[in-house]
Design a protein around this motif. Structure first.
Motif, PDB file in Angstrom:
ATOM      1  N   GLY A   1       0.830  -1.102   0.009  1.00 50.67           N
ATOM      2  CA  GLY A   1      -0.004   0.082   0.129  1.00 50.67           C
ATOM      3  C   GLY A   1       0.704   1.279   0.024  1.00 50.67           C
ATOM      4  O   GLY A   1       0.380   2.326   0.192  1.00 50.67           O
ATOM      5  N   LEU A   2       2.024   1.197  -0.270  1.00 50.47           N
ATOM      6  CA  LEU A   2       3.087   2.391  -0.265  1.00 50.47           C
ATOM      7  C   LEU A   2       2.764   3.197  -1.811  1.00 50.47           C
ATOM      8  O   LEU A   2       2.246   2.374  -2.746  1.00 50.47           O
ATOM      9  CB  LEU A   2       4.550   1.964  -0.194  1.00 50.47           C
TER      10      LEU A   2
ATOM     11  N   GLU B   1       7.327   5.430  -3.653  1.00 43.32           N
ATOM     12  CA  GLU B   1       7.980   4.848  -2.166  1.00 43.32           C
ATOM     13  C   GLU B   1       8.239   3.061  -2.580  1.00 43.32           C
ATOM     14  O   GLU B   1       9.158   2.859  -2.154  1.00 43.32           O
ATOM     15  CB  GLU B   1       7.059   4.909  -1.324  1.00 43.32           C
ATOM     16  N   SER B   2       7.493   2.476  -3.322  1.00 39.73           N
ATOM     17  CA  SER B   2       7.652   1.271  -3.565  1.00 39.73           C
ATOM     18  C   SER B   2       8.875   0.919  -4.409  1.00 39.73           C
ATOM     19  O   SER B   2       9.796   0.063  -3.960  1.00 39.73           O
ATOM     20  CB  SER B   2       6.408   0.648  -4.235  1.00 39.73           C
TER      21      SER B   2
ATOM     22  N   GLN C   1      11.674   3.144  -4.702  1.00 40.85           N
ATOM     23  CA  GLN C   1      12.514   3.612  -3.913  1.00 40.85           C
ATOM     24  C   GLN C   1      13.029   2.245  -2.612  1.00 40.85           C
ATOM     25  O   GLN C   1      14.115   2.094  -2.337  1.00 40.85           O
ATOM     26  CB  GLN C   1      12.412   4.510  -2.790  1.00 40.85           C
ATOM     27  N   LEU C   2      12.052   1.587  -1.966  1.00 33.41           N
ATOM     28  CA  LEU C   2      12.182   0.640  -1.058  1.00 33.41           C
ATOM     29  C   LEU C   2      12.939  -0.762  -1.831  1.00 33.41           C
ATOM     30  O   LEU C   2      13.736  -1.258  -1.371  1.00 33.41           O
ATOM     31  CB  LEU C   2      10.666   0.194  -0.510  1.00 33.41           C
ATOM     32  N   VAL C   3      12.497  -1.014  -3.054  1.00 31.05           N
ATOM     33  CA  VAL C   3      13.055  -2.245  -3.841  1.00 31.05           C
ATOM     34  C   VAL C   3      14.579  -1.939  -4.028  1.00 31.05           C
ATOM     35  O   VAL C   3      15.453  -2.723  -3.998  1.00 31.05           O
ATOM     36  CB  VAL C   3      12.128  -2.349  -5.195  1.00 31.05           C
ATOM     37  N   GLU C   4      14.631  -0.425  -4.636  1.00 25.49           N
ATOM     38  CA  GLU C   4      15.930  -0.079  -4.831  1.00 25.49           C
ATOM     39  C   GLU C   4      16.885  -0.173  -3.659  1.00 25.49           C
ATOM     40  O   GLU C   4      17.872  -0.559  -3.882  1.00 25.49           O
ATOM     41  CB  GLU C   4      16.166   1.357  -5.609  1.00 25.49           C
TER      42      GLU C   4
END
Length: 101
Positions: free
Chosen positions: A20-21, A25-26, A28-31
């Motif tokens: 739900g980001l 943001e999703s 950036q999180l994966v990176e």
């Protein structure tokens, strides 16, 4: 075998749907996660992901190889290689997937 390749975009899209980001943001999180894993491997550390497997770096020593076409001996320089050892759970899931097809 499937021709589909799982990409960073696919992973960030899955995080977007599941967590739900926002899409940004999703991504950036994966990176960030991939960067942390890469940095640890560069430092020579193992990366263990429970129920998935272990990534590690192995040092291969110098050796003499042979050109298959000419038979000429060629020196192969020492190098570091990335290895992946899947967990037993991952092996079982892949094997089960093969039986379903």
């Amino acid at each position: 075998m499937s021709e589909k390749t799982l990409t960073r975009m696919d992973l960030s899209e899955a995080v977007f749907r599941e967590v739900g980001l926002s899409r940004n943001e999703s991504a950036q999180l994966v990176e960030s996660m991939l960067q942390h894993m890469s940095d640890a491997l560069v430092r020579g550390e193992q990366v263990k992901i429970s129920s998935f497997g272990t990534f590690s770096v192995r040092d291969k020593s110098a050796r003499v190889g042979r050109n298959p076409k000419t038979g000429e001996e060629v020196p192969i320089q020492p190098r570091r290689v990335l290895t992946f050892r899947p967990s037993h759970l991952m092996k079982d899931r892949v094997a089960e997937g093969n039986r379903k097809q």
